[in-house]
Design an enzyme around this catalytic site. Structure first.
Site, short mmCIF file in Angstrom:
data_model
loop_
_atom_site.label_atom_id
_atom_site.label_comp_id
_atom_site.label_asym_id
_atom_site.label_seq_id
_atom_site.Cartn_x
_atom_site.Cartn_y
_atom_site.Cartn_z
NE ARG A 173 -4.17 -1.60 -0.13
CZ ARG A 173 -5.60 -1.69 0.78
NH1 ARG A 173 -5.31 -1.11 1.32
NH2 ARG A 173 -5.83 -2.79 0.20
NE ARG A 194 -6.78 4.77 2.34
CZ ARG A 194 -7.77 4.20 2.80
NH1 ARG A 194 -9.53 4.16 2.79
NH2 ARG A 194 -7.56 3.20 2.99
NE ARG A 220 -9.92 9.00 -2.38
CZ ARG A 220 -10.53 8.15 -1.30
NH1 ARG A 220 -10.35 6.55 -1.13
NH2 ARG A 220 -11.13 8.57 -0.55
CG ASP A 248 -8.69 -3.55 -4.27
OD1 ASP A 248 -8.56 -2.58 -3.69
OD2 ASP A 248 -9.75 -4.83 -4.56
CE1 TYR A 296 -12.89 -8.25 1.62
CE2 TYR A 296 -11.58 -9.77 0.52
CZ TYR A 296 -12.13 -8.86 1.89
OH TYR A 296 -10.85 -7.94 2.22
O1 CP3 Z 1 -0.28 -2.42 -2.18
C1 CP3 Z 1 -0.15 -1.53 -2.99
O2 CP3 Z 1 0.11 -0.51 -3.00
C2 CP3 Z 1 -1.21 -2.32 -3.96
C3 CP3 Z 1 -2.38 -1.65 -4.69
C4 CP3 Z 1 -3.08 -2.04 -3.35
C5 CP3 Z 1 -4.50 -1.55 -3.29
N1 CP3 Z 1 -5.14 -2.42 -2.89
C6 CP3 Z 1 -5.18 -0.25 -3.25
C7 CP3 Z 1 -6.38 -0.18 -2.57
C8 CP3 Z 1 -3.22 -3.62 -3.88
C9 CP3 Z 1 -2.16 -4.75 -3.35
C10 CP3 Z 1 -4.85 -4.39 -2.70
C11 CP3 Z 1 -4.31 -5.41 -2.21
C12 CP3 Z 1 -5.80 -5.24 -1.59
N2 CP3 Z 1 -7.30 -4.87 -1.94
C13 CP3 Z 1 -5.90 -6.73 -1.02
C14 CP3 Z 1 -5.15 -8.13 -0.57
C15 CP3 Z 1 -4.12 -7.02 0.67
C16 CP3 Z 1 -4.86 -6.84 2.26
O3 CP3 Z 1 -4.57 -5.53 2.26
O4 CP3 Z 1 -4.86 -7.59 2.74
C17 CP3 Z 1 -7.33 -6.73 -0.18
C18 CP3 Z 1 -8.32 -7.79 0.66
C19 CP3 Z 1 -8.36 -5.40 -0.75
C20 CP3 Z 1 -9.68 -5.45 -0.76
C21 CP3 Z 1 -10.29 -4.18 -0.50
N3 CP3 Z 1 -9.50 -2.85 -1.21
C22 CP3 Z 1 -10.27 -3.84 0.67
C23 CP3 Z 1 -10.89 -4.31 1.62
C24 CP3 Z 1 -11.09 -1.77 0.56
C25 CP3 Z 1 -11.09 -0.77 1.94
C26 CP3 Z 1 -10.05 -1.29 3.03
C27 CP3 Z 1 -9.46 -0.06 2.50
O5 CP3 Z 1 -8.16 0.36 3.36
O6 CP3 Z 1 -9.83 1.24 2.69
C28 CP3 Z 1 -9.82 -1.31 -0.47
C29 CP3 Z 1 -9.37 -0.19 -1.02
C30 CP3 Z 1 -8.07 0.27 -1.53
N4 CP3 Z 1 -7.41 -1.22 -2.32
C31 CP3 Z 1 -7.22 1.08 -0.87
C32 CP3 Z 1 -6.22 1.61 -1.43
C33 CP3 Z 1 -5.29 2.44 -1.83
C34 CP3 Z 1 -8.17 2.23 -0.02
C35 CP3 Z 1 -9.25 3.29 -1.25
C36 CP3 Z 1 -9.56 4.77 -1.36
O7 CP3 Z 1 -8.55 5.11 -1.41
O8 CP3 Z 1 -10.33 5.29 -0.59
#
Ligand code: CP3
Length: 344
Positions: free
Chosen positions: A25, A29, A38, A75, A152
């Protein structure tokens, strides 16, 4: 010929004086420049599908910190969307999807080979990054592992205990297995296309592997990843693969050998001493600083970072967090971690 990139050396099994470093990540944010881009895109999913802006946010942490790797901004839930699931994000809550409860829900989904048109913008993001990243920075693509994505897709949202997926597994094994098989095939398609678009390494995120017990862990975390890795290695033998069975605990041991992964990413549930002895003996490990140090910083961060570098010194290691950095992290703490890894 240019010297091999530091991450690729680690993935080939080489121990290095200073381990390469990147962060899960890392575009996110906690960075004001991410929040600005964003806002420009409108929302998270629009950002993922806007190749120019997705490439821009991928590059932001590279400009700020000089990480050794860059992970595609996307994602794990884009693949179910490409298979025809509805997907949207509720601000402050997380993802929502259509659910899978019956065979007719499953039948509405597309075939594994039909995902590419929907995912074309993601491949374009990788092509842009291939042109714009610094020479020494490794480009990492990724997908969710089938179990995690299935949790999911079945529940239609994130769940604390993955209850709906466990329930379907027991009550309608044939349907559950059909979902898993479709995701396994579609993930091979997706990651293959990412490699063809320029990903130099790919990573499988099995964030909920820890909730699988006994034989279920073998059948639904390890086995689908073994199949995906075998299929990818057949098509792209030179592309290293990182597996992240989060929460695997003692089952991190042997995971690389059993799946064919080049590297196992560790969460912070195992000590680096244990992992050096039991996991790193088989090859490269990645990890595993607690993400909360990016919030709290200070002496504790420096001490724990040194501890991890020291424990993994004898073998191939990629420094990373044990899970993604959180939105409340202080960007200065990221720099402190990097400086500590590189010599502080
Ligand atoms: O690592 C990175 O920077 C690469 C991009 C990436 C994102 N999500 C961007 C993201 C990667 C590799 C993921 C993987 C992901 N997504 C997983 C597996 C890894 C982990 O964290 O366990 C999962 C379970 C998801 C599903 C997902 N996406 C959820 C549950 C959420 C909401 C929770 C949260 O953190 O807000 C997301 C959103 C998400 N994916 C964000 C980002 C940067 C936040 C979105 C925003 O800008 O509001």
């Amino acid at each position: 010929m240019a010297e091999k990139k530091s991450i690729l050396k680690a993935l080939a099994g080489e121990a290095q004086e200073v381990p390469p470093i990147w962060m899960m990540r890392q575009a996110g944010r906690y960075l004001p420049e991410y929040r600005a881009t964003r806002a420009k895109a409108g929302d998270f999913l629009s950002l993922c599908y806007n190749s120019e802006l997705a490439a821009e946010v991928t590059l932001q942490p590279i400009r700020r910190y000089d990480f050794d790797a860059s992970i595609l901004f996307a994602d794990i839930l884009l693949l179910p969307q490409a298979l025809g699931a509805d997907l949207w994000f509720v601000t402050g809550e997380g993802p929502r999807l259509s659910t899978i409860e019956t065979h007719s829900d499953f039948q509405k989904l597309k075939h594994a080979g039909d995902v590419h048109e929907h995912l074309a913008p993601i491949y374009e993001t990788l092509r842009i990054l291939g042109r714009e990243l610094p020479e020494k920075t490794t480009l990492i693509g990724f997908a969710g592992a089938p179990w995690t994505v299935a949790t999911y897709m079945i529940a239609g949202r994130g769940t604390p205990d993955q209850g709906p997926a466990h329930k379907l597994m027991v009550e309608n094994r044939a349907l559950f297995d059909a979902v898993m098989d479709l995701l396994t095939e579609a993930t091979v398609e997706y990651l293959s296309a990412q490699i063809e678009a320029g990903a130099e390494v790919v990573k499988l995120f099995d964030s909920w592997a820890g909730s699988l017990e006994g034989d279920e862990f073998t059948r639904y975390s390890l086995e689908p990843q073994r199949k995906i890795i075998a299929a990818l290695k057949a098509r792209h033998p030179n592309t290293p693969i990182i597996a992240f069975p989060r929460g695997a605990g003692e089952r991190f041991e042997g995971f690389a050998k059993a799946t064919g992964a080049d590297c196992v990413a560790l969460d912070d549930g195992v000590t680096p001493e244990w992992a050096a002895k039991h996991v790193q003996k088989d090859g490269c490990v990645q990890g595993n600083l607690k993400s909360s140090h990016m919030v709290t910083g200070g002496e504790d961060l420096v001490r724990e970072t040194r501890h991890i570098v020291e424990a993994f010194k004898g073998g191939p290691h990629i420094f990373n967090l044990g899970h993604g950095i959180t939105p409340d992290a202080d960007p200065d703490n990221v720099q402190l971690m990097i400086d500590t890894v590189r010599g502080g």
